[in-house]
Scaffold this active site. Structure first.
Site, mmCIF file in Angstrom:
data_model
loop_
_atom_site.group_PDB
_atom_site.id
_atom_site.type_symbol
_atom_site.label_atom_id
_atom_site.label_comp_id
_atom_site.label_asym_id
_atom_site.label_seq_id
_atom_site.Cartn_x
_atom_site.Cartn_y
_atom_site.Cartn_z
ATOM 1 C CE LYS A 179 -8.208 41.060 -14.573
ATOM 2 N NZ LYS A 179 -8.012 39.610 -14.279
HETATM 3 N N1 GLU Z 1 -5.542 38.875 -11.679
HETATM 4 C C1 GLU Z 1 -5.547 37.501 -11.019
HETATM 5 C C2 GLU Z 1 -6.519 36.807 -11.735
HETATM 6 O O1 GLU Z 1 -6.860 37.237 -12.923
HETATM 7 C C3 GLU Z 1 -5.791 37.577 -9.531
HETATM 8 C C4 GLU Z 1 -6.871 38.457 -9.050
HETATM 9 C C5 GLU Z 1 -6.738 38.625 -7.496
HETATM 10 O O2 GLU Z 1 -5.742 38.141 -6.845
HETATM 11 O O3 GLU Z 1 -7.450 39.256 -7.010
HETATM 12 O O4 GLU Z 1 -7.017 35.755 -11.346
#
Ligand code: GLU
Length: 420
Positions: free
Chosen positions: A108
């Site tokens: 993240k």
């Molecule tokens: N931000 C989204 C999540 O928390 C998508 C992450 C992604 O597609 O890599 O799942």
């Protein structure tokens, strides 16, 4: 790494991991390794503002696990972003990707900024400098960012362009959630909300709830996830009686006209002032009478203070960590059926995976193909969670975690420890 423990979300995620480890008798060495991220990168991002001054923002990228493949996870622009919060979200991504059977680890990123206060050019400069600071650590076979709160397809386009400029050729596979024109995938923008409703459908079947207009749904949050979840629930024939954005909540006992609400929101950038509904606070929206509640905004909105007042029978977590550890316990004691975040909102990362695969192969699929593959994976994940929950007599969140941790831990044991 005490700094990691600063946020409630990290403390709660760790508690969940510890309880899961105990329930499944996880190898203690693997447990220790999963408690901390593999890598955490902190960057300072100097940005020339429109008034010619220079502001320095704090940015992070945390890579929790690379065991199953390259890391995957969104980038969040929000004023509450901290290393600890980003690390917790990275850990949740590891389990989300693992449960979905993807060949990806969890990561993240985030920048501590209120993006709504930036002009478009300031946001672009911030994004490009953040990307440049991270360019050594990201890439199609290392770590693939995606949108999250405060970022969107345009933000991903700037990341893709900056990374590609530095390499001298187009690298679409460095991010997902891009615009279609530069290698994005059909169906990606609605995939998280769509996935939430696919799991709701399965949960209704499981609980023998007839899916028609008598089923009342409330969705908190009207961003990409909330708006598409509300649309899908409406298409499925359920009655969406409440929605909200940061400014206010809207309630109409007889059901909202979701298309009209979406049009109003697109025009006014806010739900405030929409006439065909009663205006209520975001807090009150959560505790209204309904059958299915979809918290799709931020973490921690259902907690020990309000969990006892939740009337919904089913809670589908559209956001990451919307129910705190204490809040969850109360909901379970009250007999609520919870579809946990690592299952409910996995649609986004699943279609991100499809996008990455399409970019690597330069071969693109139809929207129908994407939605049907998404449905197959979501249904299968739901089945795994229910079977684990029934067989091991654990709640749904723990069941999803057991299945997720099991896959990562098997891979870790097979790969072994380097050096021995
Ligand atoms: N931000 C989204 C999540 O928390 C998508 C992450 C992604 O597609 O890599 O799942």
């Amino acid at each position: 790494m005490d700094i990691l423990l600063e946020s409630h979300l990290y403390q709660d995620t760790l508690k969940l991991l510890n309880e899961t480890a105990e329930a499944m008798r996880l190898d203690p060495n693997i447990h220790e390794r999963l408690k901390k991220p593999k890598r955490a990168i902190m960057v300072s991002i100097p940005v020339r503002m429109d008034d010619n001054s220079v502001k320095v923002f704090d940015g992070y990228r945390v890579q929790h696990s690379l065991t199953l493949g390259p890391c995957k996870g969104g980038i969040r622009y929000h004023e509450n972003v901290s290393l600890s919060e980003v690390a917790a979200l990275a850990m949740l991504m590891t389990f989300k990707c693992s449960l979905a059977g993807l060949p990806l680890g969890g990561a993240k990123g985030g920048v501590k900024v209120n993006a709504s206060k930036l002009s478009r050019t300031e946001k672009q400069r911030l994004t490009r400098r953040y990307t440049s600071e991270l360019s050594m650590f990201i890439g199609p076979d290392k770590d693939i960012p995606a949108p999250d709160m405060g970022t969107d397809a345009q933000t991903m386009a700037w990341i893709m362009d900056t990374y590609s400029q530095e390499l001298g050729h187009a690298v679409p596979g460095v991010v997902t959630g891009k615009p279609i024109e530069i290698g994005g995938s059909l169906g990606r923008s609605t995939s998280t909300g769509r996935g939430v409703i696919y799991t709701v459908e399965k949960a209704c079947e499981h609980l023998k709830i007839k899916q028609d207009k008598s089923v009342k749904v409330i969705v908190q949050g009207f961003g990409e996830v909330g708006a598409s979840a509300a649309t899908c629930a409406d298409e499925l024939g359920l009655s969406v009686v409440g929605v909200s954005d940061v400014n206010c909540g809207l309630y109409n006992e007889g059901g909202l006209n979701i298309n009209a609400v979406k049009e109003y929101y697109a025009k006014n950038k806010s739900l405030k002032g929409y006439k065909e509904a009663q205006e209520i606070s975001n807090q009150d929206l959560l505790t209204l009478k309904c059958d299915i509640l979809v918290p799709a905004a931020i973490d921690g909105v259902i907690n020990s203070k309000n969990a006892n007042q939740i009337k919904a029978r089913m809670i589908a977590e559209g956001a990451n960590g919307p129910v705190t550890h204490d809040g969850h316990k109360i909901l379970v004691d009250n007999g609520k059926f919870i579809i946990p975040d690592i299952l409910a909102n996995a649609g986004g990362v699943i279609v991100s995976y499809f996008e990455w695969v399409q970019d690597l192969q330069n071969f693109f699929w139809t929207e129908q193909e994407i939605n049907s593959r998404l449905r197959t994976i979501m249904n299968n994940n739901f089945k795994v969670m229910i079977e684990t929950s029934l067989n091991q007599k654990v709640d749904t969140r723990k069941a999803a975690m057991i299945a997720a941790v099991h896959r990562v831990s098997s891979a870790m044991l097979l790969r072994g420890l380097y050096p021995q």
